[in-house]
Design a protein around this motif. Structure first.
Motif, PDB file in Angstrom:
ATOM      1  N   ARG A  54       0.821  -1.214   0.000  1.00  0.00           N
ATOM      2  CA  ARG A  54       0.000   0.000   0.000  1.00  0.00           C
ATOM      3  C   ARG A  54       0.856   1.265   0.000  1.00  0.00           C
ATOM      4  O   ARG A  54       0.325   2.356  -0.135  1.00  0.00           O
ATOM      5  CB  ARG A  54      -0.932  -0.004   1.204  1.00  0.00           C
ATOM      6  N   SER A  55       2.178   1.121   0.146  1.00  0.00           N
ATOM      7  CA  SER A  55       3.039   2.305   0.142  1.00  0.00           C
ATOM      8  C   SER A  55       3.741   2.481  -1.192  1.00  0.00           C
ATOM      9  O   SER A  55       3.819   3.569  -1.729  1.00  0.00           O
ATOM     10  CB  SER A  55       4.100   2.222   1.226  1.00  0.00           C
ATOM     11  N   LYS A  56       4.286   1.357  -1.707  1.00  0.00           N
ATOM     12  CA  LYS A  56       5.099   1.399  -2.931  1.00  0.00           C
ATOM     13  C   LYS A  56       6.223   2.421  -2.818  1.00  0.00           C
ATOM     14  O   LYS A  56       6.430   3.232  -3.702  1.00  0.00           O
ATOM     15  CB  LYS A  56       4.206   1.709  -4.139  1.00  0.00           C
ATOM     16  N   ASP A  57       6.937   2.430  -1.699  1.00  0.00           N
ATOM     17  CA  ASP A  57       8.067   3.350  -1.560  1.00  0.00           C
ATOM     18  C   ASP A  57       9.371   2.574  -1.666  1.00  0.00           C
ATOM     19  O   ASP A  57       9.368   1.361  -1.884  1.00  0.00           O
ATOM     20  CB  ASP A  57       7.973   4.115  -0.235  1.00  0.00           C
ATOM     21  N   ASP A  58      10.482   3.276  -1.523  1.00  0.00           N
ATOM     22  CA  ASP A  58      11.809   2.668  -1.669  1.00  0.00           C
ATOM     23  C   ASP A  58      11.974   1.433  -0.797  1.00  0.00           C
ATOM     24  O   ASP A  58      12.454   0.397  -1.249  1.00  0.00           O
ATOM     25  CB  ASP A  58      12.903   3.677  -1.277  1.00  0.00           C
ATOM     26  N   ILE A  59      11.590   1.597   0.454  1.00  0.00           N
ATOM     27  CA  ILE A  59      11.880   0.528   1.406  1.00  0.00           C
ATOM     28  C   ILE A  59      11.036  -0.716   1.126  1.00  0.00           C
ATOM     29  O   ILE A  59      11.554  -1.832   1.098  1.00  0.00           O
ATOM     30  CB  ILE A  59      11.672   1.028   2.853  1.00  0.00           C
ATOM     31  N   THR A  60       9.726  -0.525   0.894  1.00  0.00           N
ATOM     32  CA  THR A  60       8.894  -1.713   0.643  1.00  0.00           C
ATOM     33  C   THR A  60       9.343  -2.425  -0.621  1.00  0.00           C
ATOM     34  O   THR A  60       9.351  -3.654  -0.679  1.00  0.00           O
ATOM     35  CB  THR A  60       7.404  -1.349   0.528  1.00  0.00           C
ATOM     36  N   ILE A  61       9.750  -1.653  -1.626  1.00  0.00           N
ATOM     37  CA  ILE A  61      10.203  -2.300  -2.864  1.00  0.00           C
ATOM     38  C   ILE A  61      11.505  -3.057  -2.619  1.00  0.00           C
ATOM     39  O   ILE A  61      11.702  -4.169  -3.097  1.00  0.00           O
ATOM     40  CB  ILE A  61      10.346  -1.254  -3.999  1.00  0.00           C
ATOM     41  N   LYS A  62      12.391  -2.465  -1.803  1.00  0.00           N
ATOM     42  CA  LYS A  62      13.652  -3.141  -1.466  1.00  0.00           C
ATOM     43  C   LYS A  62      13.375  -4.465  -0.743  1.00  0.00           C
ATOM     44  O   LYS A  62      13.961  -5.486  -1.071  1.00  0.00           O
ATOM     45  CB  LYS A  62      14.500  -2.238  -0.567  1.00  0.00           C
ATOM     46  N   ILE A  63      12.485  -4.379   0.256  1.00  0.00           N
ATOM     47  CA  ILE A  63      12.178  -5.604   1.022  1.00  0.00           C
ATOM     48  C   ILE A  63      11.547  -6.657   0.109  1.00  0.00           C
ATOM     49  O   ILE A  63      11.926  -7.836   0.133  1.00  0.00           O
ATOM     50  CB  ILE A  63      11.252  -5.280   2.227  1.00  0.00           C
ATOM     51  N   SER A  64      10.592  -6.203  -0.714  1.00  0.00           N
ATOM     52  CA  SER A  64       9.940  -7.141  -1.638  1.00  0.00           C
ATOM     53  C   SER A  64      10.973  -7.817  -2.530  1.00  0.00           C
ATOM     54  O   SER A  64      10.957  -9.047  -2.696  1.00  0.00           O
ATOM     55  CB  SER A  64       8.925  -6.410  -2.516  1.00  0.00           C
ATOM     56  N   ASN A  65      11.871  -7.027  -3.098  1.00  0.00           N
ATOM     57  CA  ASN A  65      12.882  -7.599  -4.000  1.00  0.00           C
ATOM     58  C   ASN A  65      13.767  -8.600  -3.282  1.00  0.00           C
ATOM     59  O   ASN A  65      14.124  -9.632  -3.830  1.00  0.00           O
ATOM     60  CB  ASN A  65      13.739  -6.484  -4.603  1.00  0.00           C
ATOM     61  N   LYS A  66      14.094  -8.252  -2.044  1.00  0.00           N
ATOM     62  CA  LYS A  66      14.957  -9.148  -1.278  1.00  0.00           C
ATOM     63  C   LYS A  66      14.254 -10.493  -1.043  1.00  0.00           C
ATOM     64  O   LYS A  66      14.875 -11.555  -1.170  1.00  0.00           O
ATOM     65  CB  LYS A  66      15.307  -8.486   0.064  1.00  0.00           C
ATOM     66  N   ILE A  67      12.979 -10.411  -0.741  1.00  0.00           N
ATOM     67  CA  ILE A  67      12.226 -11.654  -0.498  1.00  0.00           C
ATOM     68  C   ILE A  67      12.137 -12.485  -1.780  1.00  0.00           C
ATOM     69  O   ILE A  67      12.398 -13.695  -1.788  1.00  0.00           O
ATOM     70  CB  ILE A  67      10.807 -11.337   0.037  1.00  0.00           C
ATOM     71  N   ILE A  68      11.810 -11.789  -2.890  1.00  0.00           N
ATOM     72  CA  ILE A  68      11.610 -12.516  -4.143  1.00  0.00           C
ATOM     73  C   ILE A  68      12.929 -13.071  -4.674  1.00  0.00           C
ATOM     74  O   ILE A  68      12.983 -14.168  -5.226  1.00  0.00           O
ATOM     75  CB  ILE A  68      10.940 -11.599  -5.185  1.00  0.00           C
ATOM     76  N   SER A  69      14.022 -12.331  -4.461  1.00  0.00           N
ATOM     77  CA  SER A  69      15.303 -12.780  -5.008  1.00  0.00           C
ATOM     78  C   SER A  69      15.980 -13.807  -4.115  1.00  0.00           C
ATOM     79  O   SER A  69      17.052 -14.291  -4.429  1.00  0.00           O
ATOM     80  CB  SER A  69      16.232 -11.586  -5.229  1.00  0.00           C
ATOM     81  N   SER A  70      15.335 -14.145  -3.000  1.00  0.00           N
ATOM     82  CA  SER A  70      15.963 -15.090  -2.082  1.00  0.00           C
ATOM     83  C   SER A  70      16.007 -16.504  -2.632  1.00  0.00           C
ATOM     84  O   SER A  70      16.784 -17.335  -2.175  1.00  0.00           O
ATOM     85  CB  SER A  70      15.190 -15.105  -0.757  1.00  0.00           C
ATOM     86  N   GLY A  71      15.157 -16.791  -3.628  1.00  0.00           N
ATOM     87  CA  GLY A  71      15.131 -18.151  -4.175  1.00  0.00           C
ATOM     88  C   GLY A  71      14.072 -19.019  -3.519  1.00  0.00           C
ATOM     89  O   GLY A  71      13.687 -20.046  -4.046  1.00  0.00           O
ATOM     90  N   TYR A  72      13.600 -18.588  -2.365  1.00  0.00           N
ATOM     91  CA  TYR A  72      12.581 -19.384  -1.695  1.00  0.00           C
ATOM     92  C   TYR A  72      11.187 -19.063  -2.223  1.00  0.00           C
ATOM     93  O   TYR A  72      10.275 -19.864  -2.128  1.00  0.00           O
ATOM     94  CB  TYR A  72      12.614 -19.133  -0.183  1.00  0.00           C
ATOM     95  N   PHE A  73      11.052 -17.845  -2.734  1.00  0.00           N
ATOM     96  CA  PHE A  73       9.714 -17.397  -3.107  1.00  0.00           C
ATOM     97  C   PHE A  73       9.632 -16.928  -4.548  1.00  0.00           C
ATOM     98  O   PHE A  73      10.618 -16.473  -5.121  1.00  0.00           O
ATOM     99  CB  PHE A  73       9.276 -16.246  -2.190  1.00  0.00           C
ATOM    100  N   LEU A  74       8.451 -17.065  -5.120  1.00  0.00           N
ATOM    101  CA  LEU A  74       8.172 -16.529  -6.456  1.00  0.00           C
ATOM    102  C   LEU A  74       6.994 -15.583  -6.317  1.00  0.00           C
ATOM    103  O   LEU A  74       6.005 -15.917  -5.655  1.00  0.00           O
ATOM    104  CB  LEU A  74       7.764 -17.655  -7.404  1.00  0.00           C
ATOM    105  N   LEU A  75       7.089 -14.431  -6.957  1.00  0.00           N
ATOM    106  CA  LEU A  75       5.970 -13.496  -6.890  1.00  0.00           C
ATOM    107  C   LEU A  75       4.894 -13.956  -7.856  1.00  0.00           C
ATOM    108  O   LEU A  75       5.121 -14.039  -9.063  1.00  0.00           O
ATOM    109  CB  LEU A  75       6.427 -12.087  -7.244  1.00  0.00           C
ATOM    110  N   HIS A  76       3.734 -14.288  -7.314  1.00  0.00           N
ATOM    111  CA  HIS A  76       2.644 -14.761  -8.162  1.00  0.00           C
ATOM    112  C   HIS A  76       1.822 -13.587  -8.664  1.00  0.00           C
ATOM    113  O   HIS A  76       1.461 -13.535  -9.828  1.00  0.00           O
ATOM    114  CB  HIS A  76       1.756 -15.720  -7.372  1.00  0.00           C
TER     115      HIS A  76
END
Lengths: 368, 250
Positions: A54-76
Motif C-alpha cells: 500500500r506504500s510502494k516506496d523505496d523501502i517496501t520495494i527493497k524488502i519485496s525484491n529481497k524476499i523474491i530474489s531469495s530463491g525461496y519465493f516466487l511473486l505470483h
C-alpha cells in the motif's frame, strides 16, 4: 442376483474370520493417525506469494525484491486490494500474502517502527510454518544490514497470521494423508490379495467354471471392501474431529462422495494388480512397493511436492493419492465446494477408467 | 450302458500363437460313462478341459457339451457341469455347511433344497456332527471327498475331475473311486484326468494324449489287447516313447 448376494456374504466371512485382515482394516487407521501426529520439518523453495503493497516506496520495494530474489519465493501477483484473502488461498497457488501498510517508509522514518503482515495458508501446517519463518528471517536480515548504517536503529515488526489452521496443528496435514494411505492400502492391497488367494487356492477356477459371470465375481469381491473402506473413511474423519479437533468446513456429503471415488479408484488398481500377480505374496509385494511407498513419499503427504527434484515432481503427478489429498484438504480445511476440486476429481475418474480398462484387457487375455 | 453322446468333439484345434496345444481332437463321451483322459504334463489335457468347460474358446472345430455349443452357449454349459481340481477348491476358513451353501448358492439352488441335500450328504459321509467345523480342521481325505460331493451337489450332467487324487493315500483313493462309481450310477458322466495308471483301469474308456493329439482311445481291456501290454502303464509308455518335446510344461 441371489447367487451374487451369496458370493458377497462369503467374502465378508473371509474377512471377519481372519484376525490379521481385521487388524489391518481397523487397527491400522488409528495407529497411523497417531504415529503420523509428529511434525516433520523440511526445506522450502519457489513458494508462490502475493504482495499487497500500500506504500510502494523505496523501502517496501527493497524488502519485496529481497524476499523474491531469495530463491525461496516466487511473486505470483501484486494485489491491489485485500478483500478476498480466503478466495486467493482457495485458488491454491498462493501460499503466503505479504501486506505492507500505507506510508511504510514515512512511518519508519518518523516512528522508527513499522508493521508487515504475513498471511499464510496453513492448511498445510508444516509448510506454512516454514514459509513464515523464512520470510521473517529475510526481513530481519534486511533490518540488521540497514541498521548498521544508521545511528538511530529502526524496527520492522512482522505479524504472522495462519489461515485455515490458526493453531498450526500439524495433525491437520496428516489426517488427509492418512486417509489416502489407509484407503489405498485397504482397498488396493486387500482386494488384490483376496483375488490372488482365490487363484492360489484354485477356487478361482471353480468360480470361473460356475455360472457366475466374471464381472459378478470381481464386483462380488470388491463390494465388501468398498463397504469396509467407507466405514474406515468415516472412522478417520470422526477420529480427526473428536480427537484432534480437525474441522470439516466444507460439505460432508462431498467429502464422502470424493472418498468413495478414491476407494473405487484404489479398488480398480487392486484388481489390476491381481490380474498381474499370480500369488498372494506377489500381490502384497506389488501393493506395498507400488502403492504404499509412493503414497507416503510422493503424494505430498509428508514432503512438499514443490521441493522435490523435477523428475519426482513429474512422478508425483501420476500418484492418485496426491489429488485425493488436495481434495480432502480443500474440503476439510478451506471449506470449498465442488467448483474448486472438479479438476482433481476428473483426474481421479480418468485414472480409474484407465485401470478398469487395463484390468478387463488383462483378464480377457488370461481367460484365453 | 446307452450310447447317447453327451460330449461331442470334432476336429478340435487350439493354438496359442504358433504352439498347437490341441491338434485335431475328435472323440465322443457317452452319457453315464467314466471317461479317463491320460497324458503327460503338457500333453494338452488341461487345455482340452478348459475348452470343454467353457473357459476358453477353441481355435477351430466343433464342440458340443451337454447338447450346447462351446462357442455360443457357455452359460448353459456352465450350469450343467461340475468341476473339481487337484487343489480341492474348498475355502479353508469357512465351515463345511458354509462351503456347501456357497457353492450350491452360485448354482442357484433354493435354500430349502440346499438344506435337504446338505443333511443327506452329511449323513451319507457319516459326518453329521461335523457340519459346522472349519474345512482347515479336516484331514486331506475328507476334504477331497467333500470337494467331489460339492462338485456334483447341483446334480450336473457331467463332472470334470482334473487330477482329483493328487497327493492322497491309496486307501483314500480307493474310497474316492467308490464315490465316483456312485455318481456314475446316478447317470452323471465322469470326465477324469489322472496320471495314476492304475486308476485308468477303473474307467470305462480311456484316451491317451501325446503332444496335443489323441493317440489311442478304447476300453482299458481293448487298449491292453491292441498294444499287447499287461497294464495301462505299459500302453502309456509304448505310446509316449516317441520323444515328448517339453516335459514338465504345465
Amino acid at each position: 442376483m441371489k447367487q451374487f448376494i451369496g458370493f458377497v456374504k462369503k467374502e465378508f466371512l473371509h474377512i471377519f474370520r481372519d484376525m490379521r485382515t481385521m487388524l489391518v482394516l481397523f487397527g491400522l487407521p488409528i495407529a497411523q493417525l497417531l504415529i503420523f501426529g509428529f511434525v516433520v520439518t523440511n526445506e522450502i523453495r519457489n513458494i508462490k506469494i502475493a504482495i499487497y503493497d500500500r506504500s510502494k516506496d523505496d523501502i517496501t520495494i527493497k524488502i519485496s525484491n529481497k524476499i523474491i530474489s531469495s530463491g525461496y519465493f516466487l511473486l505470483h501477483e501484486n494485489l491491489t486490494n485485500i478483500n478476498d484473502i480466503e478466495n486467493i488461498f482457495q485458488q491454491g497457488d498462493v501460499k503466503e500474502i505479504i501486506v505492507f501498510g500505507p506510508d511504510f517508509a514515512k512511518k519508519l522514518e518518523k516512528e522508527r517502527t513499522a508493521n508487515i503482515q504475513l498471511l499464510a495458508d496453513a492448511s498445510d501446517a508444516n509448510t506454512a510454518n516454514l514459509i513464515v519463518n523464512y520470510t521473517m528471517a529475510i526481513i530481519s536480515d534486511y533490518m540488521k544490514k540497514e541498521n548498521q548504517l544508521t545511528e538511530t536503529p529502526f524496527q520492522i515488526v512482522p505479524e504472522a497470521r495462519m489461515y485455515f489452521n490458526e493453531e498450526m496443528r500439524s495433525v491437520y496435514m496428516f489426517v488427509p494423508g492418512t486417509m489416502a494411505l489407509i484407503l489405498m492400502l485397504v482397498s488396493a492391497l486387500m482386494t488384490s490379495v483376496s483375488i490372488a488367494r482365490e487363484k492360489e487356492l484354485g477356487t478361482m477356477e471353480v468360480l470361473l467354471v460356475s455360472p457366475l459371470k466374471p464381472a459378478q465375481i470381481i464386483i462380488g469381491k470388491v463390494i465388501p471392501y468398498v463397504v469396509l473402506s467407507f466405514i474406515n473413511a468415516v472412522i478417520i474423519i470422526v477420529l480427526g474431529y473428536y480427537v484432534f479437533n480437525m474441522p470439516v468446513k466444507g460439505s460432508l456429503t462431498l467429502l464422502l462422495a470424493e472418498s468413495l471415488l478414491f476407494i473405487s479408484l484404489a479398488l480398480s488398481l487392486g484388481i489390476f494388480i491381481s490380474t498381474i500377480a499370480k500369488s498372494q505374496q506377489v500381490a502384497m509385494f506389488i501393493s506395498m512397493f507400488a502403492l504404499m511407498m509412493p503414497t507416503i513419499l510422493l503424494s505430498g503427504f509428508i514432503f512438499p511436492i514443490e521441493n522435490m527434484p523435477v523428475i519426482l515432481q513429474w512422478l508425483s503427478h501420476i500418484m492418485p493419492p496426491k489429488y485425493f489429498i488436495i481434495i480432502v484438504k480443500n474440503i476439510m480445511l478451506k471449506g470449498v465446494g465442488f467448483s474448486y476440486v472438479w479438476k482433481e476429481t476428473l483426474i481421479l475418474i480418468g485414472m480409474m477408467m484407465v485401470f478398469i480398462a487395463l484390468s478387463i484387457k488383462k483378464f480377457k487375455i488370461r481367460l484365453d | 450302458m446307452n450310447k447317447t453322446p453327451i460330449i461331442q468333439v470334432k476336429n478340435l484345434v487350439k493354438k496359442f500363437g504358433n504352439f498347437i496345444a490341441n491338434d485335431n481332437l475328435t472323440f465322443d463321451v457317452y452319457k453315464g460313462e467314466i471317461f479317463g483322459f491320460l497324458g503327460a504334463n503338457g500333453a494338452g489335457k488341461t487345455t482340452a478341459i478348459r475348452i470343454l468347460s467353457g473357459l476358453s474358446a477353441p481355435t477351430s472345430g466343433k464342440v458340443k457339451v451337454a447338447g450346447y455349443d462351446v462357442y455360443r452357449q457357455t452359460e448353459q454349459i456352465k450350469k450343467n457341469i461340475g468341476y473339481m481340481s487337484q487343489k480341492f477348491s474348498l475355502y479353508e476358513d469357512l465351515t463345511i455347511r458354509e462351503n456347501i451353501r456357497f457353492y450350491a448358492g452360485i448354482y442357484g439352488l433354493s435354500r430349502k433344497v440346499i438344506n435337504e441335500r446338505t443333511d443327506e450328504l452329511l449323513s451319507k459321509l457319516n459326518i453329521t456332527n461335523l457340519g459346522d467345523k472349519l474345512i482347515s480342521s479336516l484331514p486331506l481325505g475328507w476334504k477331497q471327498k467333500l470337494a467331489f460331493s460339492i462338485a456334483i451337489f447341483h446334480k450336473p450332467e457331467i463332472v470334470f475331475l482334473d487330477e482329483p487324487t493328487g497327493g492322497v493315500d491309496p486307501i483314500t483313493r480307493r474310497q474316492f473311486w467308490d464315490m465316483i462309481y456312485d455318481a456314475a450310477n446316478e447317470s452323471i458322466t465322469i470326465f477324469v484326468t489322472t496320471h495314476y495308471m492304475d486308476e485308468a483301469e477303473y474307467c470305462d474308456r480311456v484316451s491317451i494324449m501325446v503332444d496335443g493329439r489323441i493317440e489311442a482311445l478304447d476300453s482299458p481291456e481293448g487298449l491292453k489287447n491292441t498294444y499287447k501290454a499287461k497294464n495301462i502303464d505299459e500302453v502309456f509308455l509304448k505310446l509316449a516313447r516317441t520323444p515328448i518335446g517339453e516335459v514338465g510344461r504345465g
